[in-house]
Design an enzyme around this catalytic site. Structure first.
Site, PDB file in Angstrom:
ATOM      1  N   CYS B  59      17.535  10.878  -5.927  1.00  0.00           N
ATOM      2  CA  CYS B  59      18.912  11.287  -5.662  1.00  0.00           C
ATOM      3  C   CYS B  59      19.704  11.472  -6.950  1.00  0.00           C
ATOM      4  O   CYS B  59      20.805  12.004  -6.936  1.00  0.00           O
ATOM      5  CB  CYS B  59      19.631  10.250  -4.810  1.00  0.00           C
ATOM      6  SG  CYS B  59      18.798   9.940  -3.267  1.00  0.00           S
ATOM      7  N   CYS B  86      25.059  10.726 -13.239  1.00  0.00           N
ATOM      8  CA  CYS B  86      25.996  11.703 -13.781  1.00  0.00           C
ATOM      9  C   CYS B  86      27.245  11.006 -14.308  1.00  0.00           C
ATOM     10  O   CYS B  86      27.381   9.785 -14.238  1.00  0.00           O
ATOM     11  CB  CYS B  86      26.358  12.710 -12.706  1.00  0.00           C
ATOM     12  SG  CYS B  86      27.163  11.964 -11.300  1.00  0.00           S
ATOM     13  N   CYS B 133      29.484   8.252  -5.527  1.00  0.00           N
ATOM     14  CA  CYS B 133      29.228   7.375  -6.676  1.00  0.00           C
ATOM     15  C   CYS B 133      29.991   6.059  -6.522  1.00  0.00           C
ATOM     16  O   CYS B 133      29.483   4.984  -6.846  1.00  0.00           O
ATOM     17  CB  CYS B 133      29.651   8.051  -7.977  1.00  0.00           C
ATOM     18  SG  CYS B 133      28.644   9.484  -8.394  1.00  0.00           S
TER      19      CYS B 133
END
Lengths: 472, 162
Positions: B59, B86, B133
């Protein structure tokens, strides 16, 4: 500390950081000033509509014709085989949907409209299968066009067949077989996926670890009902150059009548675009990758290939792409292609030197960095590496902060949250795909630019690896 | 450009002061470039009382959190982390560690009440498709808390993920 004394190197570094080092030419290129100049008269002075009968219109028509023959000269084809579209994606959509709309579909056996007879005869000498001699043909009730002919009435021929139930369904949604590489651009993949949902069978060709298609695999995948084969000329992510000539040859030699499409958007600025040599039926490219304007594309449609248009209207572009021609952009596209092709000999050599210099240094600038794609069969301007243990978006944004503009195949940058289908097709793991960075060089790229990147890159990798939960 | 509107778009978050558009808000950007409380290479994982990990490489996000707990009060003295992911994954973990340890530290019970919305708010917003996130950061903490409950014989307090 002496602030007055900044070394000239440091000055350059600061300047570079301020101006930015653009290494994303595969995403898009700046407009070449010579292209801009060529386009200039067509905004305010020569604004005519090429379809108008008066002088203004005729002048626009002349310019349009000239641009078309310039491109035809480079593609070594007839001017009427050039269709202008609103971009590369549109050209590819026209190629995919256009070539698959006009099929006779029976029992999963389909062939192109105009060539159905020869297709049956040639693919199965003597018509030995028996079932092929007796069947229903139902053509989709949609206009076909070539040379502006939109008046074809739907036809239906019924012959005894035990397969009539399938035929009825097929009459609404013609289906057949399509072969594409696993690493096609989304502008080809998505239209073909959509056809897949309508019942088309799609064979996705594997690539080797460098991204190369084996022409023998194309040969093996061909079926009598194969309507379309699509393999890109050069890949946008890893720059791998596919053996288009060989693939065209195996299709031709097998006697199969499938249409062969190649997406040449990344190739147009650097590779030979001679359609006769390539042996393709359809070829697409656009302006925004070759220092031309955005929003203009081109589809080469070999004479005899019938397509159904996506956009109907005034019948421009031989009925294949209605809408008033975008004259400034078309002039720009022709000029951009002309310049790129004229200069590609020297420019490619310069870029290959820069590319190989960068690859050699980058792979050694920190541990666990791998090259994606082929070492030589790749576009002169493409570098794609995977940095293990870190994620591509984070890398890209850290580099952006230093004035270095690159892209990544990581999931986190795409809306789909999937890793790059290209890197996964090479057999790369998710981790490797997530850590990918693409540097694509261009006309303004200098060795100093790359040296600056090589100076910054190790520190960025080290910092992100420190905070990474995955230790390499 | 209206900032609120912009936040709902897929891409950029606009700086409300300068109007300059960047991928993340100024706060998120700051946490991304200057991450707080990450576990440095020279630190020993064994010095911590509990650890939690969430996510998987497929993922694109993997988060680890380490907790140092004051046993009597269950106050979180330290929260250290490492994140593969990220910019927003890094920024949210960093911000989470700040929320939990600021002003003398929250208790485990208090920290378990932190919502993804709270983390997102403190970051000055996140692009829509990056909200997950913040969810991951909260889940990583729950894992670490569970590990602590397990190690201290408080199995009853273990939170099962639905």
């Amino acid at each position: 500390m002496n602030n007055d004394k900044i070394s000239s190197e440091e000055k350059l570094r600061l300047l570079r950081r301020g101006v930015g080092v653009y290494l994303d030419y595969a995403a898009t290129t700046p407009l070449d000033p010579r292209v801009k100049e060529a386009m200039e008269p067509y905004w305010e002075e020569e604004y005519g509509n090429p379809s108008s009968l008066h002088k203004k219109g005729r002048r626009a028509k002349e310019a349009l014709d000239k641009a078309r023959s310039t491109i035809a000269g480079i593609l070594n084809c007839r001017a009427e085989e050039i269709i202008f579209t609103g971009g590369g994606t549109e050209a590819l959509n026209l190629a995919v949907f256009g070539s698959t709309a006009n099929v006779f579909a029976v029992d999963g056996v389909a062939s192109l409209d105009s060539r159905s007879e020869t297709s049956v005869n040639e693919s199965e000498p003597g018509g030995s299968s028996g079932r092929r001699t007796k069947r229903d043909y139902t053509r989709r009730d949609l206009p076909l066009t070539q040379g502006g002919d939109l008046s074809n009435p739907p036809i239906k021929i019924s012959i005894d067949s035990p397969l009539s139930s399938r035929i009825n369904r097929a009459s609404f949604f013609p289906t057949g077989h399509i072969i594409i590489s696993k690493i096609e651009h989304h502008a080809v993949l998505r239209p073909i996926e959509a056809l897949g949902k309508e019942g088309w069978e799609v064979t996705y060709l594997d690539v080797d670890e460098y991204g190369l298609i084996n022409p023998e695999d194309v040969k093996k995948a061909l079926r009598p009902d194969t309507v379309l084969v699509s393999v890109m000329y050069a890949n946008n992510e890893i720059g791998t150059i596919e053996p288009i000539v060989e693939i065209a040859k195996v299709i031709r030699d097998s006697g199969n009548k499938a249409v062969f499409l190649t997406d040449a958007c990344q190739a147009a600025g650097a590779l030979d675009m001679d359609t006769q040599k390539l042996g393709v039926d359809l070829l697409a490219f656009n302006g925004s990758k070759i220092y031309g304007p955005k929003g203009i594309g081109c589809l080469y449609v070999k004479k005899g290939i019938k397509l159904r248009p996506l956009i109907l209207g005034g019948g421009q572009e031989r009925g294949l792409r209605s809408g008033t021609e975008n004259i400034p952009a078309i002039i720009g596209l022709a000029k951009a292609l002309e310049l790129a092709q004229k200069e590609r000999g020297t420019e490619n050599k310069r870029l290959i030197d820069l590319r190989d210099f960068f690859i050699n240094k980058a792979l050694k600038c920190a541990p666990k960095i791998i090259l994606n794609g082929h070492s030589t069969k790749r576009l002169p301007n493409n570098i794609n590496i995977s940095v293990l243990g870190v994620e591509g978006e984070a890398l890209t944004l850290y580099l952006d902060n230093e004035g270095i503009y690159v892209s990544t195949g990581s999931a986190c940058t795409s809306a789909s949250l999937e890793s790059s289908h290209v890197l996964l097709a090479l057999g790369r793991s998710h981790e490797e795909a997530h850590g990918s960075l693409r540097f694509t060089l261009g006309r303004k790229t200098t060795k100093e630019d790359l040296e600056y990147v090589l100076e910054i890159l190790p520190g960025v990798i080290e910092k992100l690896r420190k905070i990474s939960a995955i230790k390499i | 450009m209206d900032e609120k509107k912009n936040e709902n778009l897929e891409g950029d978050v606009t700086n409300q002061h300068t109007g300059e558009s960047w991928y993340y808000s100024d706060i998120a950007k700051d946490h991304f470039f200057n991450p707080r409380n990450f576990l440095a290479d020279d630190e020993n994982e064994e010095d911590y009382d509990a650890m939690g990990m969430i996510g998987n490489i497929a993922c694109g996000d993997v988060m680890k959190m380490w907790l140092k707990i004051e046993p009597k009060t269950e106050r979180i003295k330290k929260l250290k982390w490492r994140t593969f992911g990220c910019g927003s994954a890094i920024a949210t973990t960093s911000m989470f560690s700040v929320i939990v340890t600021e002003n003398g530290g929250l208790t485990i019970a208090e920290a378990l009440k932190i919502t993804p919305q709270k983390v997102t708010e403190r970051l000055g917003g996140l692009p829509n498709r990056k909200i997950h996130c913040a969810v991951l950061a909260c889940r990583a903490f729950r894992k670490a808390a569970n590990d602590y409950f397990c190690k201290t014989g408080q199995e009853k307090r273990i939170i099962k993920e639905s």
